[in-house]
Design a protein around this motif. Structure first.
Motif, PDB file in Angstrom:
ATOM      1  N   LEU A  22     -43.451 -43.950   8.141  1.00  0.00           N
ATOM      2  CA  LEU A  22     -42.490 -43.063   8.794  1.00  0.00           C
ATOM      3  C   LEU A  22     -41.139 -43.120   8.079  1.00  0.00           C
ATOM      4  O   LEU A  22     -40.499 -42.081   7.860  1.00  0.00           O
ATOM      5  CB  LEU A  22     -42.328 -43.418  10.269  1.00  0.00           C
ATOM      6  CG  LEU A  22     -43.419 -42.886  11.198  1.00  0.00           C
ATOM      7  CD1 LEU A  22     -43.297 -43.496  12.590  1.00  0.00           C
ATOM      8  CD2 LEU A  22     -43.382 -41.355  11.271  1.00  0.00           C
ATOM      9  N   GLY A  25     -41.429 -41.124   4.991  1.00  0.00           N
ATOM     10  CA  GLY A  25     -41.422 -39.689   5.296  1.00  0.00           C
ATOM     11  C   GLY A  25     -40.038 -39.174   5.653  1.00  0.00           C
ATOM     12  O   GLY A  25     -39.633 -38.094   5.203  1.00  0.00           O
ATOM     13  N   VAL A  26     -39.299 -39.934   6.457  1.00  0.00           N
ATOM     14  CA  VAL A  26     -37.937 -39.533   6.823  1.00  0.00           C
ATOM     15  C   VAL A  26     -37.069 -39.477   5.574  1.00  0.00           C
ATOM     16  O   VAL A  26     -36.356 -38.495   5.331  1.00  0.00           O
ATOM     17  CB  VAL A  26     -37.341 -40.508   7.867  1.00  0.00           C
ATOM     18  CG1 VAL A  26     -35.846 -40.266   8.041  1.00  0.00           C
ATOM     19  CG2 VAL A  26     -38.068 -40.384   9.206  1.00  0.00           C
ATOM     20  N   ARG A  28     -37.947 -39.173   2.460  1.00  0.00           N
ATOM     21  CA  ARG A  28     -38.365 -38.097   1.542  1.00  0.00           C
ATOM     22  C   ARG A  28     -37.713 -36.775   1.936  1.00  0.00           C
ATOM     23  O   ARG A  28     -37.383 -35.962   1.076  1.00  0.00           O
ATOM     24  CB  ARG A  28     -39.884 -37.943   1.537  1.00  0.00           C
ATOM     25  CG  ARG A  28     -40.599 -38.973   0.726  1.00  0.00           C
ATOM     26  CD  ARG A  28     -42.099 -38.691   0.614  1.00  0.00           C
ATOM     27  NE  ARG A  28     -42.773 -39.808   0.012  1.00  0.00           N
ATOM     28  CZ  ARG A  28     -42.787 -40.062  -1.297  1.00  0.00           C
ATOM     29  NH1 ARG A  28     -42.154 -39.262  -2.109  1.00  0.00           N
ATOM     30  NH2 ARG A  28     -43.418 -41.108  -1.772  1.00  0.00           N
ATOM     31  N   THR A  29     -37.534 -36.572   3.235  1.00  0.00           N
ATOM     32  CA  THR A  29     -36.883 -35.352   3.712  1.00  0.00           C
ATOM     33  C   THR A  29     -35.376 -35.404   3.463  1.00  0.00           C
ATOM     34  O   THR A  29     -34.775 -34.419   3.034  1.00  0.00           O
ATOM     35  CB  THR A  29     -37.169 -35.161   5.214  1.00  0.00           C
ATOM     36  OG1 THR A  29     -38.587 -35.026   5.397  1.00  0.00           O
ATOM     37  CG2 THR A  29     -36.487 -33.926   5.766  1.00  0.00           C
ATOM     38  N   GLY A  58     -44.249 -38.108  13.644  1.00  0.00           N
ATOM     39  CA  GLY A  58     -43.551 -37.581  12.475  1.00  0.00           C
ATOM     40  C   GLY A  58     -43.641 -36.067  12.398  1.00  0.00           C
ATOM     41  O   GLY A  58     -42.646 -35.387  12.140  1.00  0.00           O
ATOM     42  N   ARG A  61     -41.259 -33.910  14.284  1.00  0.00           N
ATOM     43  CA  ARG A  61     -39.892 -33.833  13.751  1.00  0.00           C
ATOM     44  C   ARG A  61     -39.854 -33.301  12.316  1.00  0.00           C
ATOM     45  O   ARG A  61     -38.828 -33.359  11.645  1.00  0.00           O
ATOM     46  CB  ARG A  61     -39.230 -35.203  13.818  1.00  0.00           C
ATOM     47  CG  ARG A  61     -39.115 -35.705  15.255  1.00  0.00           C
ATOM     48  CD  ARG A  61     -38.262 -36.915  15.342  1.00  0.00           C
ATOM     49  NE  ARG A  61     -38.435 -37.565  16.647  1.00  0.00           N
ATOM     50  CZ  ARG A  61     -37.741 -38.603  17.038  1.00  0.00           C
ATOM     51  NH1 ARG A  61     -36.819 -39.117  16.247  1.00  0.00           N
ATOM     52  NH2 ARG A  61     -37.952 -39.146  18.225  1.00  0.00           N
ATOM     53  N   TYR A  63     -41.820 -34.321   9.652  1.00  0.00           N
ATOM     54  CA  TYR A  63     -42.161 -35.281   8.597  1.00  0.00           C
ATOM     55  C   TYR A  63     -43.675 -35.340   8.455  1.00  0.00           C
ATOM     56  O   TYR A  63     -44.372 -35.756   9.381  1.00  0.00           O
ATOM     57  CB  TYR A  63     -41.642 -36.685   8.925  1.00  0.00           C
ATOM     58  CG  TYR A  63     -40.198 -36.736   9.344  1.00  0.00           C
ATOM     59  CD1 TYR A  63     -39.186 -36.303   8.487  1.00  0.00           C
ATOM     60  CD2 TYR A  63     -39.838 -37.226  10.593  1.00  0.00           C
ATOM     61  CE1 TYR A  63     -37.855 -36.354   8.872  1.00  0.00           C
ATOM     62  CE2 TYR A  63     -38.512 -37.290  10.986  1.00  0.00           C
ATOM     63  CZ  TYR A  63     -37.531 -36.850  10.123  1.00  0.00           C
ATOM     64  OH  TYR A  63     -36.212 -36.904  10.512  1.00  0.00           O
ATOM     65  N   ASP A  64     -44.187 -34.947   7.302  1.00  0.00           N
ATOM     66  CA  ASP A  64     -45.629 -34.996   7.064  1.00  0.00           C
ATOM     67  C   ASP A  64     -45.957 -36.272   6.299  1.00  0.00           C
ATOM     68  O   ASP A  64     -45.633 -36.405   5.115  1.00  0.00           O
ATOM     69  CB  ASP A  64     -46.096 -33.778   6.283  1.00  0.00           C
ATOM     70  CG  ASP A  64     -47.591 -33.764   6.048  1.00  0.00           C
ATOM     71  OD1 ASP A  64     -48.318 -34.621   6.619  1.00  0.00           O
ATOM     72  OD2 ASP A  64     -48.054 -32.898   5.292  1.00  0.00           O
ATOM     73  N   ILE A  65     -46.579 -37.214   6.991  1.00  0.00           N
ATOM     74  CA  ILE A  65     -46.978 -38.470   6.344  1.00  0.00           C
ATOM     75  C   ILE A  65     -48.498 -38.592   6.257  1.00  0.00           C
ATOM     76  O   ILE A  65     -49.025 -39.634   5.883  1.00  0.00           O
ATOM     77  CB  ILE A  65     -46.382 -39.702   7.066  1.00  0.00           C
ATOM     78  CG1 ILE A  65     -46.879 -39.795   8.507  1.00  0.00           C
ATOM     79  CG2 ILE A  65     -44.854 -39.669   6.994  1.00  0.00           C
ATOM     80  CD1 ILE A  65     -46.562 -41.122   9.183  1.00  0.00           C
ATOM     81  N   GLU A 139     -34.948 -43.089  11.865  1.00  0.00           N
ATOM     82  CA  GLU A 139     -34.053 -42.020  11.411  1.00  0.00           C
ATOM     83  C   GLU A 139     -32.619 -42.533  11.273  1.00  0.00           C
ATOM     84  O   GLU A 139     -31.944 -42.261  10.276  1.00  0.00           O
ATOM     85  CB  GLU A 139     -34.092 -40.836  12.369  1.00  0.00           C
ATOM     86  CG  GLU A 139     -35.377 -40.031  12.281  1.00  0.00           C
ATOM     87  CD  GLU A 139     -35.464 -38.919  13.294  1.00  0.00           C
ATOM     88  OE1 GLU A 139     -36.107 -37.902  12.977  1.00  0.00           O
ATOM     89  OE2 GLU A 139     -34.892 -39.048  14.407  1.00  0.00           O
ATOM     90  N   CYS A 142     -32.408 -44.784   8.190  1.00  0.00           N
ATOM     91  CA  CYS A 142     -32.444 -44.038   6.928  1.00  0.00           C
ATOM     92  C   CYS A 142     -31.118 -43.327   6.671  1.00  0.00           C
ATOM     93  O   CYS A 142     -30.611 -43.340   5.548  1.00  0.00           O
ATOM     94  CB  CYS A 142     -33.604 -43.045   6.932  1.00  0.00           C
ATOM     95  SG  CYS A 142     -35.224 -43.825   6.758  1.00  0.00           S
TER      96      CYS A 142
END
Length: 151
Positions: A22, A25-26, A28-29, A58, A61, A63-65, A139, A142
């Motif tokens: 997660l 993924g966060v 990466r966005t 994910g 919100r 986020y594609d993990i 989140e 990050c």
């Protein structure tokens, strides 16, 4: 941006199926230009996708993990990454135990970068089933990490 700021960041949790994917993924966005990965200190889930609850939380919100696969953290990660960010004190200790003596790679907890949360560790939803509160903390961590990196 801070000169020589880490551009290769590894997120670490216990099994690499919930918290660290997660966080990957966060991030990466939030910072798609960084080289990111995640790993677990335990090897129980190597090669498996993230937990369905993590994928669902994910996705809600953005986020594609789902494409990630668990892998185990090892000492070579100190060569391959500029910074290692753990999800809790237990994993911080595990990572530091195998850190080569000559390594200068910083190892922190994610929530060291989000003191405003008042929490030090991201709780493991594997045991609680509370994916949303964990993702809230991830989140915040990050965003704080990026702030601390001057981004």
């Amino acid at each position: 941006m801070v000169q020589d700021a880490p551009s290769r960041i590894l997120f670490v949790c216990l099994g690499n199926i919930i918290r660290s994917p997660l966080a990957e993924g966060v991030m990466r966005t939030l910072a798609p230009d960084l080289h990111l990965d995640s790993a677990g200190t335990g090897g129980w889930h190597v090669g498996k996708p993230p937990h369905p609850g993590a994928i669902a939380a994910g996705a809600l919100r953005g986020y594609d993990i789902s494409m990630l696969a668990a892998r185990r953290f090892d000492s070579e990660d100190f060569r391959d990454f500029d910074m290692i960010v753990t999800m809790d004190a237990e994993n911080l200790a595990s990572v530091k135990r195998i850190q080569p003596q000559e390594s200068v790679v910083p190892v922190t907890r994610l929530l060291d970068h989000a003191p405003e949360t008042g929490v030090e560790d991201v709780p493991d939803p594997y045991y609680t089933g509370d994916f949303e509160p964990a993702l809230d903390l991830i989140e915040a961590g990050c965003r704080g990490l990026l702030r601390d990196l001057g981004r």
